[in-house]
Design a protein around this motif. Structure first.
Motif, PDB file in Angstrom:
ATOM      1  N   ASN A   1       0.830  -1.209   0.000  1.00 42.24           N
ATOM      2  CA  ASN A   1       0.000   0.000   0.000  1.00 42.24           C
ATOM      3  C   ASN A   1       0.862   1.255   0.000  1.00 42.24           C
ATOM      4  O   ASN A   1       0.567   2.226  -0.695  1.00 42.24           O
ATOM      5  CB  ASN A   1      -0.948   0.013   1.208  1.00 42.24           C
ATOM      6  N   GLU A   2       1.927   1.234   0.770  1.00 45.91           N
ATOM      7  CA  GLU A   2       2.842   2.374   0.837  1.00 45.91           C
ATOM      8  C   GLU A   2       3.533   2.596  -0.518  1.00 45.91           C
ATOM      9  O   GLU A   2       3.672   3.724  -0.985  1.00 45.91           O
ATOM     10  CB  GLU A   2       3.886   2.123   1.939  1.00 45.91           C
ATOM     11  N   LEU A   3       3.943   1.511  -1.153  1.00 44.12           N
ATOM     12  CA  LEU A   3       4.597   1.613  -2.461  1.00 44.12           C
ATOM     13  C   LEU A   3       3.660   2.197  -3.510  1.00 44.12           C
ATOM     14  O   LEU A   3       4.066   3.024  -4.339  1.00 44.12           O
ATOM     15  CB  LEU A   3       5.081   0.239  -2.932  1.00 44.12           C
ATOM     16  N   GLU A   4       2.418   1.769  -3.494  1.00 45.43           N
ATOM     17  CA  GLU A   4       1.449   2.222  -4.490  1.00 45.43           C
ATOM     18  C   GLU A   4       1.150   3.716  -4.384  1.00 45.43           C
ATOM     19  O   GLU A   4       0.699   4.326  -5.348  1.00 45.43           O
ATOM     20  CB  GLU A   4       0.161   1.397  -4.387  1.00 45.43           C
ATOM     21  N   LYS A   5       1.400   4.307  -3.224  1.00 44.38           N
ATOM     22  CA  LYS A   5       1.169   5.742  -3.024  1.00 44.38           C
ATOM     23  C   LYS A   5       2.384   6.593  -3.407  1.00 44.38           C
ATOM     24  O   LYS A   5       2.302   7.815  -3.404  1.00 44.38           O
ATOM     25  CB  LYS A   5       0.828   6.007  -1.555  1.00 44.38           C
ATOM     26  N   SER A   6       3.495   5.962  -3.723  1.00 50.30           N
ATOM     27  CA  SER A   6       4.739   6.686  -3.990  1.00 50.30           C
ATOM     28  C   SER A   6       4.683   7.455  -5.301  1.00 50.30           C
ATOM     29  O   SER A   6       4.067   7.024  -6.274  1.00 50.30           O
ATOM     30  CB  SER A   6       5.913   5.713  -4.029  1.00 50.30           C
ATOM     31  N   GLN A   7       5.373   8.587  -5.310  1.00 50.56           N
ATOM     32  CA  GLN A   7       5.422   9.436  -6.503  1.00 50.56           C
ATOM     33  C   GLN A   7       6.414   8.891  -7.520  1.00 50.56           C
ATOM     34  O   GLN A   7       7.427   8.286  -7.157  1.00 50.56           O
ATOM     35  CB  GLN A   7       5.834  10.852  -6.122  1.00 50.56           C
ATOM     36  N   LYS A   8       6.133   9.160  -8.781  1.00 48.20           N
ATOM     37  CA  LYS A   8       7.001   8.746  -9.879  1.00 48.20           C
ATOM     38  C   LYS A   8       8.410   9.291  -9.656  1.00 48.20           C
ATOM     39  O   LYS A   8       8.587  10.431  -9.237  1.00 48.20           O
ATOM     40  CB  LYS A   8       6.442   9.247 -11.207  1.00 48.20           C
ATOM     41  N   GLY A   9       9.408   8.444  -9.934  1.00 46.55           N
ATOM     42  CA  GLY A   9      10.807   8.843  -9.789  1.00 46.55           C
ATOM     43  C   GLY A   9      11.408   8.557  -8.431  1.00 46.55           C
ATOM     44  O   GLY A   9      12.597   8.750  -8.221  1.00 46.55           O
ATOM     45  N   THR A  10      10.573   8.056  -7.505  1.00 48.46           N
ATOM     46  CA  THR A  10      11.083   7.741  -6.173  1.00 48.46           C
ATOM     47  C   THR A  10      11.387   6.244  -6.058  1.00 48.46           C
ATOM     48  O   THR A  10      10.920   5.443  -6.869  1.00 48.46           O
ATOM     49  CB  THR A  10      10.064   8.114  -5.070  1.00 48.46           C
ATOM     50  N   ILE A  11      12.134   5.907  -5.051  1.00 51.24           N
ATOM     51  CA  ILE A  11      12.458   4.503  -4.790  1.00 51.24           C
ATOM     52  C   ILE A  11      11.178   3.696  -4.608  1.00 51.24           C
ATOM     53  O   ILE A  11      11.043   2.603  -5.162  1.00 51.24           O
ATOM     54  CB  ILE A  11      13.364   4.372  -3.543  1.00 51.24           C
ATOM     55  N   GLY A  12      10.225   4.200  -3.866  1.00 52.84           N
ATOM     56  CA  GLY A  12       8.968   3.482  -3.645  1.00 52.84           C
ATOM     57  C   GLY A  12       8.235   3.182  -4.944  1.00 52.84           C
ATOM     58  O   GLY A  12       7.789   2.061  -5.168  1.00 52.84           O
ATOM     59  N   TYR A  13       8.141   4.166  -5.806  1.00 51.51           N
ATOM     60  CA  TYR A  13       7.490   3.996  -7.102  1.00 51.51           C
ATOM     61  C   TYR A  13       8.237   2.957  -7.941  1.00 51.51           C
ATOM     62  O   TYR A  13       7.636   2.058  -8.520  1.00 51.51           O
ATOM     63  CB  TYR A  13       7.431   5.342  -7.836  1.00 51.51           C
ATOM     64  N   ASP A  14       9.567   3.111  -8.015  1.00 50.32           N
ATOM     65  CA  ASP A  14      10.368   2.212  -8.842  1.00 50.32           C
ATOM     66  C   ASP A  14      10.389   0.788  -8.301  1.00 50.32           C
ATOM     67  O   ASP A  14      10.421  -0.167  -9.072  1.00 50.32           O
ATOM     68  CB  ASP A  14      11.776   2.762  -9.014  1.00 50.32           C
TER      69      ASP A  14
END
Length: 164
Positions: A46-59
Motif C-alpha cells: 500500500n505504501e509503495l502504491e502511493k509513492s510518486q514517480k521517480g522515487t524509490i517506492g514507485y520504482d
C-alpha cells in the motif's frame, strides 16, 4: 531418437542450474519470510502504491509488478539494492549482485549462500569476480534502508551508490 547438440545440452544444463538457484532462493528465503510476515507485506505494498514517480517506492513497486513478484518483508532493503545498483532479477544477475555486495562488505548468511551458488556457473566466474571488485571499490551500501529512502529520488541514489 532425438539427439541434442553440445550447444543445446549446455543450454539445458545452464537452465537446470538457474532453476536450482531459483529453488534455493524461493524455499530458503522468500517462502519462509512471506509466511511469517504476511500482514506487513500488505502494508508495504500500500505504501509503495502511493509513492510518486521517480522515487524509490514507485520504482520498487514497478520492479515488483513487472516481474510479477510480491513484496517480501525483511527483503525490502535487498530489493532497494536491485534498483540502485541496476542488477536484474535472474539467477545470474542475483549472484552478480551478491558478489558486488560481498565485495562491498556484506557478510550475512543470505549473501554468502547466494554468492557461493555462483560456483555452479563456472562460465560466469570472471563476471562475478568483476562485480566483487566493483563492490570493493564502491561506497558502502549495506546499511542503506528502504524506509529511509522510499520517498527519495531514485536517480540521485543511483548516482551516489553506483559510482564505479
Amino acid at each position: 531418437m532425438i539427439t541434442l547438440s553440445i550447444k543445446e545440452k549446455t543450454y539445458e544444463i545452464r537452465m537446470l542450474r538457474e532453476q536450482l538457484v531459483e529453488f534455493l532462493k524461493i524455499y530458503l528465503a522468500i517462502k519462509p519470510l512471506q509466511f511469517f510476515y504476511r500482514t506487513k507485506s500488505e502494508n508495504i505494498k500500500n505504501e509503495l502504491e502511493k509513492s510518486q514517480k521517480g522515487t524509490i517506492g514507485y520504482d520498487l513497486n514497478k520492479l515488483l509488478d513487472n516481474n510479477k513478484l510480491k513484496v517480501i518483508p525483511k527483503f525490502e532493503n535487498h530489493d532497494l539494492k536491485h534498483i540502485i545498483l541496476g542488477y536484474g532479477m535472474t539467477s545470474v544477475e542475483e549472484i552478480k549482485m551478491q558478489a558486488y555486495l560481498f565485495g562491498n562488505g556484506n557478510k550475512n548468511i543470505f549473501c554468502i549462500i547466494f554468492f557461493a551458488s555462483g560456483l555452479i556457473f563456472p562460465e560466469e566466474w570472471n563476471s562475478f569476480y568483476k562485480e566483487y571488485k566493483k563492490g570493493k571499490k564502491s561506497v558502502y551500501i549495506h546499511d542503506l534502508s528502504f524506509k529511509e529512502t522510499i520517498m527519495k529520488q531514485t536517480e540521485k541514489l543511483k548516482t551516489t551508490y553506483n559510482t564505479v
